[in-house]
Design an enzyme around this catalytic site. Sequence first.
Site, PDB file in Angstrom:
ATOM      1  N   ASN A  55     -16.505 -45.611 -23.806  1.00 25.47           N
ATOM      2  CA  ASN A  55     -16.919 -46.279 -22.374  1.00 25.47           C
ATOM      3  C   ASN A  55     -18.281 -46.070 -22.149  1.00 25.47           C
ATOM      4  O   ASN A  55     -18.740 -46.100 -20.924  1.00 25.47           O
ATOM      5  CB  ASN A  55     -15.950 -45.933 -21.350  1.00 25.47           C
ATOM      6  CG  ASN A  55     -15.761 -44.492 -21.166  1.00 25.47           C
ATOM      7  OD1 ASN A  55     -16.612 -43.678 -21.434  1.00 25.47           O
ATOM      8  ND2 ASN A  55     -14.884 -44.444 -20.126  1.00 25.47           N
ATOM      9  N   HIS A 115     -21.257 -41.747 -18.441  1.00 23.01           N
ATOM     10  CA  HIS A 115     -20.613 -40.877 -17.579  1.00 23.01           C
ATOM     11  C   HIS A 115     -21.281 -40.923 -16.249  1.00 23.01           C
ATOM     12  O   HIS A 115     -22.484 -40.913 -16.005  1.00 23.01           O
ATOM     13  CB  HIS A 115     -20.569 -39.293 -18.015  1.00 23.01           C
ATOM     14  CG  HIS A 115     -20.403 -38.470 -16.938  1.00 23.01           C
ATOM     15  ND1 HIS A 115     -18.964 -38.205 -16.631  1.00 23.01           N
ATOM     16  CD2 HIS A 115     -21.104 -37.727 -16.053  1.00 23.01           C
ATOM     17  CE1 HIS A 115     -19.038 -37.356 -15.734  1.00 23.01           C
ATOM     18  NE2 HIS A 115     -20.286 -36.918 -15.283  1.00 23.01           N
ATOM     19  N   GLU A 146     -22.440 -30.330 -12.265  1.00 22.89           N
ATOM     20  CA  GLU A 146     -23.071 -31.105 -13.223  1.00 22.89           C
ATOM     21  C   GLU A 146     -24.572 -31.217 -13.601  1.00 22.89           C
ATOM     22  O   GLU A 146     -24.804 -30.699 -14.632  1.00 22.89           O
ATOM     23  CB  GLU A 146     -22.418 -32.453 -13.545  1.00 22.89           C
ATOM     24  CG  GLU A 146     -21.057 -32.511 -13.613  1.00 22.89           C
ATOM     25  CD  GLU A 146     -20.228 -33.902 -13.521  1.00 22.89           C
ATOM     26  OE1 GLU A 146     -20.862 -34.932 -13.409  1.00 22.89           O
ATOM     27  OE2 GLU A 146     -18.965 -33.871 -13.699  1.00 22.89           O
ATOM     28  N   THR A 195     -12.724 -46.455 -15.432  1.00 21.34           N
ATOM     29  CA  THR A 195     -12.794 -45.382 -16.574  1.00 21.34           C
ATOM     30  C   THR A 195     -12.627 -46.429 -17.749  1.00 21.34           C
ATOM     31  O   THR A 195     -13.090 -46.201 -18.761  1.00 21.34           O
ATOM     32  CB  THR A 195     -11.774 -44.551 -16.451  1.00 21.34           C
ATOM     33  OG1 THR A 195     -12.243 -43.483 -15.031  1.00 21.34           O
ATOM     34  CG2 THR A 195     -11.909 -43.267 -17.685  1.00 21.34           C
ATOM     35  N   ARG A 238     -19.505 -50.567 -17.809  1.00 20.84           N
ATOM     36  CA  ARG A 238     -18.484 -50.736 -18.399  1.00 20.84           C
ATOM     37  C   ARG A 238     -17.677 -52.066 -18.763  1.00 20.84           C
ATOM     38  O   ARG A 238     -17.361 -52.418 -19.943  1.00 20.84           O
ATOM     39  CB  ARG A 238     -17.355 -49.616 -18.097  1.00 20.84           C
ATOM     40  CG  ARG A 238     -17.759 -48.310 -18.522  1.00 20.84           C
ATOM     41  CD  ARG A 238     -16.921 -47.468 -17.594  1.00 20.84           C
ATOM     42  NE  ARG A 238     -17.322 -45.860 -18.084  1.00 20.84           N
ATOM     43  CZ  ARG A 238     -16.686 -44.874 -17.339  1.00 20.84           C
ATOM     44  NH1 ARG A 238     -15.953 -44.997 -16.078  1.00 20.84           N
ATOM     45  NH2 ARG A 238     -17.082 -43.543 -17.531  1.00 20.84           N
ATOM     46  N   ARG A 246     -20.714 -45.066  -9.247  1.00 23.69           N
ATOM     47  CA  ARG A 246     -19.548 -44.922  -9.909  1.00 23.69           C
ATOM     48  C   ARG A 246     -19.163 -46.675 -10.052  1.00 23.69           C
ATOM     49  O   ARG A 246     -18.739 -46.914 -10.839  1.00 23.69           O
ATOM     50  CB  ARG A 246     -18.196 -44.184  -9.058  1.00 23.69           C
ATOM     51  CG  ARG A 246     -18.632 -42.847  -9.407  1.00 23.69           C
ATOM     52  CD  ARG A 246     -18.140 -42.073 -10.776  1.00 23.69           C
ATOM     53  NE  ARG A 246     -16.517 -42.441 -10.652  1.00 23.69           N
ATOM     54  CZ  ARG A 246     -15.827 -41.918 -11.705  1.00 23.69           C
ATOM     55  NH1 ARG A 246     -16.365 -41.131 -12.708  1.00 23.69           N
ATOM     56  NH2 ARG A 246     -14.601 -41.999 -11.763  1.00 23.69           N
TER      57      ARG A 246
HETATM   58  N1  UDP Z   1     -10.907 -41.045 -21.620  1.00 21.04           N
HETATM   59  C1  UDP Z   1     -10.141 -40.935 -22.732  1.00 21.04           C
HETATM   60  N2  UDP Z   1      -8.743 -41.365 -22.460  1.00 21.04           N
HETATM   61  C2  UDP Z   1      -8.199 -41.539 -21.182  1.00 21.04           C
HETATM   62  C3  UDP Z   1      -8.852 -41.089 -20.003  1.00 21.04           C
HETATM   63  C4  UDP Z   1     -10.208 -40.824 -20.353  1.00 21.04           C
HETATM   64  O1  UDP Z   1     -10.783 -40.922 -23.856  1.00 21.04           O
HETATM   65  O2  UDP Z   1      -7.269 -41.965 -21.347  1.00 21.04           O
HETATM   66  C5  UDP Z   1     -12.242 -40.319 -21.650  1.00 21.04           C
HETATM   67  C6  UDP Z   1     -13.417 -41.491 -21.204  1.00 21.04           C
HETATM   68  O3  UDP Z   1     -14.423 -41.269 -22.226  1.00 21.04           O
HETATM   69  C7  UDP Z   1     -13.669 -40.899 -19.877  1.00 21.04           C
HETATM   70  C8  UDP Z   1     -13.635 -39.678 -19.985  1.00 21.04           C
HETATM   71  O4  UDP Z   1     -12.606 -39.076 -20.830  1.00 21.04           O
HETATM   72  O5  UDP Z   1     -14.825 -41.554 -19.296  1.00 21.04           O
HETATM   73  C9  UDP Z   1     -13.599 -38.618 -18.680  1.00 21.04           C
HETATM   74  O6  UDP Z   1     -12.321 -39.006 -18.110  1.00 21.04           O
HETATM   75  P1  UDP Z   1     -12.231 -39.342 -16.433  1.00 21.04           P
HETATM   76  O7  UDP Z   1     -11.106 -39.626 -15.944  1.00 21.04           O
HETATM   77  O8  UDP Z   1     -13.153 -38.310 -15.905  1.00 21.04           O
HETATM   78  O9  UDP Z   1     -13.069 -40.806 -16.546  1.00 21.04           O
HETATM   79  P2  UDP Z   1     -14.764 -41.144 -15.776  1.00 21.04           P
HETATM   80  O10 UDP Z   1     -14.998 -40.221 -14.845  1.00 21.04           O
HETATM   81  O11 UDP Z   1     -15.567 -41.148 -16.906  1.00 21.04           O
HETATM   82  O12 UDP Z   1     -14.420 -42.620 -15.368  1.00 21.04           O
HETATM   83 MG    MG Z   2     -14.876 -38.240 -14.719  1.00 20.21          MG
END
Ligand code: UDP
Ligand code: MG
Length: 150
Positions: A114, A117, A128, A93, A104, A87
């Site tokens: 972004n 994953h 997963e 994110t 990112r 991470r």
């Molecule tokens: N995402 C989005 N808008 C938001 C928040 C998340 O499009 O406001 C998308 C983004 O691609 C993100 C994915 O949803 O990577 C999953 O969200 P999560 O909060 O799990 O973030 P991650 O674990 O990928 O950092």
């Molecule tokens: Mg996530």
Amino acid sequence: MSNERTYIMIKPDGVQRGLVAEIIARFARKGFTLRAMKMMNVTKEHAEKHYADLSSKPFFGGLVSYMCSGPVVAMVWEGKDVVKTGRKIIGATNPAASEPGTIRGDFCIEVGRNVIHGSDAVESANHEIGLWFPEGVCEYEPCAKAWIYE
Ligand code: UDP
Ligand code: MG
């Protein structure tokens, strides 16, 4: 425990933008072990399963169509603290908040594009990995282990 595993996926924009080799290199050079990898198109049903915990979010529909918009590269990486460190390698994110030096932070601008994953906890990683690699991963002895771990 050096056998912790995480699920890492290069999203369709990462594939289309030619970032596959760059992203794999960052995990490999760190010292993590690649246990499984495949390129695949994602069905709507599968994307919805993967992101089931976000199904009530307003961006869910857009997220699912983004994930189905082109092939992804699905991977399992292994190593000590790989979930948490993975991470960190990926960054926040929202790329606007991702530090330079993270994937990112270096390669994207908007949260809905972004590029990558990474599992957020050991439990979700195991879930997963089962979802994306029901066939299992490759078991082998990484020869550099003694040069990476004390
Ligand atoms: N995402 C989005 N808008 C938001 C928040 C998340 O499009 O406001 C998308 C983004 O691609 C993100 C994915 O949803 O990577 C999953 O969200 P999560 O909060 O799990 O973030 P991650 O674990 O990928 O950092
Ligand atoms: Mg996530």
